[in-house]
Design a protein around this motif. Structure first.
Motif, short mmCIF file in Angstrom:
data_model
loop_
_atom_site.label_atom_id
_atom_site.label_comp_id
_atom_site.label_asym_id
_atom_site.label_seq_id
_atom_site.Cartn_x
_atom_site.Cartn_y
_atom_site.Cartn_z
N ARG A 33 29.55 -20.13 51.85
CA ARG A 33 28.37 -20.47 52.13
C ARG A 33 28.24 -21.10 53.58
NH1 ARG A 33 23.48 -19.26 52.82
NH2 ARG A 33 21.98 -21.11 52.65
N THR A 34 29.28 -21.73 54.04
CA THR A 34 29.39 -22.31 55.20
C THR A 34 29.41 -21.09 56.24
OG1 THR A 34 30.41 -24.34 54.57
CG2 THR A 34 30.51 -23.90 56.80
N ALA A 35 30.13 -20.05 56.14
CA ALA A 35 30.13 -19.07 56.85
C ALA A 35 28.50 -18.45 56.96
CB ALA A 35 31.02 -17.84 56.39
N GLU A 36 27.90 -18.25 55.80
CA GLU A 36 26.64 -17.93 55.92
C GLU A 36 25.74 -18.73 56.96
OE1 GLU A 36 25.87 -15.51 51.65
OE2 GLU A 36 25.22 -17.49 51.95
N LEU A 37 25.44 -19.97 56.78
CA LEU A 37 24.90 -20.93 57.65
C LEU A 37 25.24 -20.88 59.10
CD1 LEU A 37 25.27 -23.98 54.98
CD2 LEU A 37 23.06 -22.94 55.91
N LEU A 38 26.67 -20.55 59.33
CA LEU A 38 26.96 -20.67 60.41
C LEU A 38 26.58 -19.14 61.29
CD1 LEU A 38 30.67 -21.80 60.35
CD2 LEU A 38 28.95 -22.85 61.81
N GLU A 39 26.73 -18.18 60.52
CA GLU A 39 26.08 -16.80 60.83
C GLU A 39 24.28 -16.87 61.09
OE1 GLU A 39 27.36 -12.61 60.67
OE2 GLU A 39 27.00 -13.34 58.60
N ASN A 40 23.69 -17.85 60.22
CA ASN A 40 22.36 -18.05 60.65
C ASN A 40 21.99 -18.48 61.97
OD1 ASN A 40 21.64 -16.98 57.93
ND2 ASN A 40 21.35 -19.14 56.84
N ARG A 41 23.00 -19.15 62.45
CA ARG A 41 22.99 -19.78 63.90
C ARG A 41 23.42 -18.97 64.92
NH1 ARG A 41 19.48 -21.72 61.13
NH2 ARG A 41 18.88 -23.99 60.64
N GLY A 42 24.23 -17.74 64.65
CA GLY A 42 24.93 -17.16 65.48
C GLY A 42 26.24 -17.82 65.94
N GLU A 82 8.64 -4.55 62.31
CA GLU A 82 8.02 -3.61 63.60
C GLU A 82 8.97 -3.32 64.81
OE1 GLU A 82 5.27 -7.12 65.37
OE2 GLU A 82 4.41 -5.46 64.13
N ASP A 83 9.92 -4.47 65.06
CA ASP A 83 10.67 -4.10 66.34
C ASP A 83 11.99 -3.54 65.77
OD1 ASP A 83 9.07 -5.51 67.57
OD2 ASP A 83 10.01 -7.45 67.09
N GLY A 84 12.24 -2.93 64.61
CA GLY A 84 13.24 -2.01 64.31
C GLY A 84 14.10 -2.83 63.22
N PRO A 85 15.39 -2.25 62.81
CA PRO A 85 16.29 -2.91 61.84
C PRO A 85 16.68 -4.42 62.54
CG PRO A 85 16.84 -0.89 62.43
CD PRO A 85 15.87 -1.25 63.42
N VAL A 86 16.82 -5.32 61.31
CA VAL A 86 17.22 -6.53 61.75
C VAL A 86 17.80 -7.28 60.47
CG1 VAL A 86 15.03 -7.76 61.26
CG2 VAL A 86 16.80 -8.76 62.92
N ARG A 87 18.84 -8.20 60.61
CA ARG A 87 19.38 -9.02 59.45
C ARG A 87 18.57 -10.34 59.31
NH1 ARG A 87 25.87 -8.63 60.09
NH2 ARG A 87 25.60 -10.47 58.69
N LEU A 88 18.42 -10.85 58.08
CA LEU A 88 17.55 -11.97 57.96
C LEU A 88 18.34 -13.16 58.79
CD1 LEU A 88 15.36 -13.81 56.49
CD2 LEU A 88 17.25 -13.90 54.67
N SER A 89 19.70 -12.97 58.78
CA SER A 89 20.31 -14.06 59.78
C SER A 89 20.04 -14.32 61.24
CB SER A 89 21.88 -13.90 59.70
OG SER A 89 22.26 -12.62 60.29
N ALA A 90 19.58 -13.05 61.60
CA ALA A 90 19.25 -13.31 63.13
C ALA A 90 17.66 -13.84 63.28
CB ALA A 90 19.08 -12.01 63.62
N LEU A 91 16.98 -13.70 62.28
CA LEU A 91 15.70 -14.10 62.10
C LEU A 91 15.62 -15.54 61.93
CD1 LEU A 91 13.80 -11.96 59.62
CD2 LEU A 91 13.88 -11.82 62.18
N LEU A 92 16.75 -16.37 61.50
CA LEU A 92 16.94 -17.75 61.24
C LEU A 92 17.76 -18.34 62.47
CD1 LEU A 92 18.23 -17.82 57.49
CD2 LEU A 92 15.90 -18.69 58.58
N ALA A 93 18.21 -17.44 63.33
CA ALA A 93 18.96 -18.26 64.47
C ALA A 93 18.40 -19.10 65.25
CB ALA A 93 19.53 -16.82 65.49
N PRO A 94 16.89 -18.98 65.46
CA PRO A 94 16.32 -20.07 66.40
C PRO A 94 16.18 -21.46 65.69
CG PRO A 94 15.15 -18.05 66.54
CD PRO A 94 16.00 -17.85 65.55
N GLY A 95 16.45 -21.66 64.36
CA GLY A 95 16.33 -22.74 63.81
C GLY A 95 14.91 -22.96 63.17
N HIS A 96 14.13 -21.78 63.06
CA HIS A 96 12.81 -22.04 62.66
C HIS A 96 12.64 -21.86 60.95
CE1 HIS A 96 10.71 -20.90 66.60
NE2 HIS A 96 11.78 -22.06 66.73
N ALA A 97 11.65 -22.17 60.18
CA ALA A 97 11.15 -21.61 59.08
C ALA A 97 10.82 -20.17 59.22
CB ALA A 97 10.22 -22.51 58.35
N VAL A 98 10.87 -19.17 58.29
CA VAL A 98 10.56 -17.86 58.26
C VAL A 98 9.72 -17.55 57.04
CG1 VAL A 98 11.36 -15.50 58.10
CG2 VAL A 98 12.70 -17.18 59.73
N LEU A 99 8.66 -17.08 57.24
CA LEU A 99 7.69 -16.55 56.24
C LEU A 99 7.80 -14.97 56.10
CD1 LEU A 99 5.65 -16.87 54.09
CD2 LEU A 99 3.83 -16.72 55.79
#
Length: 504
Positions: free
Chosen positions: A54-63, A415-432
């Motif tokens: 789980r820590t690895a997942e959280l770290l990946e969420n921030r790059g 709409e911008d193409g393929p992406v993993r959820l972790s990349a969406l969380l990288a800025p530290g924002h909440a995601v709807l």
């Protein structure tokens, strides 16, 4: 040269993994953060060198995971352990990209975190021990080696012997240690056939001999980490230096005379003490990591527990400081993380009994039974989720069954193409995350909440999910969500509303 008086928004006491994770989270959100560390330089130590899934997942969420993996020690792709019993824990049922623990030295973890935190704007001041703390309704005045820092909040991440905790007179109730052991990073000039050649399952690394027990972990080349103790020996003061002769005696007793000590890089003593502060918040001061909880070092829990404290607290503290959430949001940090810490104390206490290197007949029988239970898939899944952190869910308001759950790092198409959820969380924002086209046009979102329409080949269990910056669902819907105004009200309530569960 830093002035003798300065101001910042947050002071973090301690530049270990917890403090530096928090510093990065705060700096990423634009919060002025100063880390005060008593040591003049980082200790290159392996201690706390296991990153759980789980820590690895959280770290990946921030790059942050990729640079750490480049420094990882090669190991067998094998699951973690419970009480060093010989059954690998299988995390694959928990739908994670990181089903195995990662072996990374604490020094490397701190190095990467500090580099990223300072690049984001945090400051780290070393050789500056905290010597005084005064707080009022508006903030905290921290004195550290002659430097006086005024801040809105202070977070104590300064370890099990926390100076901040002692200065404030905060009790640290629990159980004192009854057993003591040594942890050392060493180099060997010769090894016997009994010395393990590769990192594998923990149960394969532990041996006994000559009245000693020891666990020797190869780290590459001539480097090893040894943990050892001696049954029936009176405890030495924790402050007594560990001598090369002491390590040599243990090495020869367990691994034979063909194993020769070369250099001791660092060594320390530890106990199986179990303690936890009663409240993770005292006014303008919060506690995280070992400053908030200590427990027997079984299963690689401590470092991970502290870093996950920081991921929970960071975005909340930033939201309060930037007037995006009320101050009582910080109470949710204690409400969510104190039970998690208590659970770790509970199961490490159980492991302490099972992992006794000199078990009596009754404990040996119990070990056999628990080992058999761990071979059952349902039991293994439950314990694997517990030890890895993957099963953690928070008690958040809401009727949807996903509320409070972590979200797997799924593949999405936007709409911008393929992406993993972790990349969406990288800025530290909440995601709807809108997976069903249910978000009405003109929806008003709070700051630092990103709307992402997407599709997923994997069924995530909802048409739309509101995901907190730390990767947990705080709202979900299976279908129509009403008008834009209605949904805005619902999201606002979840972001800054009930039971302090804000997610902004």
């Amino acid at each position: 040269m830093m002035p003798t008086e300065t101001e910042t928004q947050v002071v973090v006491a301690g530049a270990g993994p917890t403090g530096l994770t928090l510093a990065y989270e705060l700096a990423l959100a634009g919060v002025r953060t100063l880390v005060l560390e008593k040591l003049p330089q980082r200790v290159d130590q392996v201690k706390g060198g296991g990153v759980q899934p789980r820590t690895a997942e959280l770290l990946e969420n921030r790059g942050l995971l990729e640079p750490l993996l480049k420094r990882a020690t090669p190991r067998e792709q094998v699951g973690g352990h419970f009480a060093m019993l010989p059954v690998p824990l299988d995390c694959t049922p928990w739908n994670t990209r990181h089903p195995f623990p990662v072996a990374i030295s604490q020094g490397d973890i701190e190095d990467v975190l500090e580099e990223r935190a300072t690049a984001a704007g945090a400051r780290v001041l070393r050789a500056t021990p905290v010597t005084g703390v005064e707080q009022d309704d508006d903030g905290v005045l921290v004195t550290a080696d002659g430097v006086r820092v005024r801040a809105r909040y202070l977070v104590a991440c300064d370890g099990g012997h926390s100076t901040v905790r002692k200065l404030l007179g905060v009790p640290f109730p629990g159980r004192p240690g009854t057993h003591q052991a040594v942890l050392a990073d060493i180099r060997l000039t010769a090894v016997s056939a009994l010395v393990p050649r590769q990192l594998g399952h923990m149960s394969t690394l532990t041996r006994q001999g000559g009245g000693h027990w020891a666990m020797l972990a190869p780290l590459g080349g001539d480097r090893y980490r040894i943990t050892f103790g001696r049954a029936g020996e009176a405890d030495t003061s924790r402050d007594t230096p560990v001598t090369p002769e002491e390590i040599t005696t243990a090495l020869r007793a367990v691994y034979g005379p063909g194993t020769t000590l070369g250099v001791v890089d660092n060594a320390s003593r530890f106990t199986d003490a179990t303690r936890q502060v009663e409240n993770y918040r005292t006014g303008r001061v919060l506690f995280a990591g070992d400053a908030a909880h200590i427990h027997p070092p079984l299963g690689g829990q401590g470092l991970n527990l502290g870093m996950q404290d920081a991921f929970n607290l960071g975005w909340k503290l930033a939201a309060v400081l930037q007037d995006r959430a009320p101050g009582d949001l910080l109470d949710s940090y204690h409400a969510e993380r104190h039970p998690v810490g208590a659970q770790v104390l509970h199961h490490t206490s159980a492991q302490r009994v099972l992992a006794n290197p000199n078990p009596g007949e009754d404990v040996a029988a119990l070990r056999d039974i628990v080992t058999d239970l761990l071979r059952l898939p349902d039991t293994n899944r439950h314990i694997a989720g517990l030890m890895s952190g993957l099963s953690l869910r928070y008690d958040l308001p809401g009727d949807h069954p996903l509320t409070g759950d972590r979200v797997p790092d799924t593949d999405l198409v936007t709409e911008d193409g393929p992406v993993r959820l972790s990349a969406l969380l990288a800025p530290g924002h909440a995601v709807l995350l809108d997976l069903g086209g249910v978000t009405p046009a003109g929806l008003r979102l709070p700051p630092r909440v990103d709307l992402v329409p997407a599709t997923s080949a994997e069924d995530l269990g909802a048409a739309a999910l509101l995901i907190r910056p730390d990767g947990y669902v705080c709202w979900a819907t299976d279908g129509e969500s009403g008008s834009g105004a209605d949904l805005s009200d619902v999201l606002a309530e979840r972001l800054v509303g009930a039971r302090g569960s804000a997610v902004v």
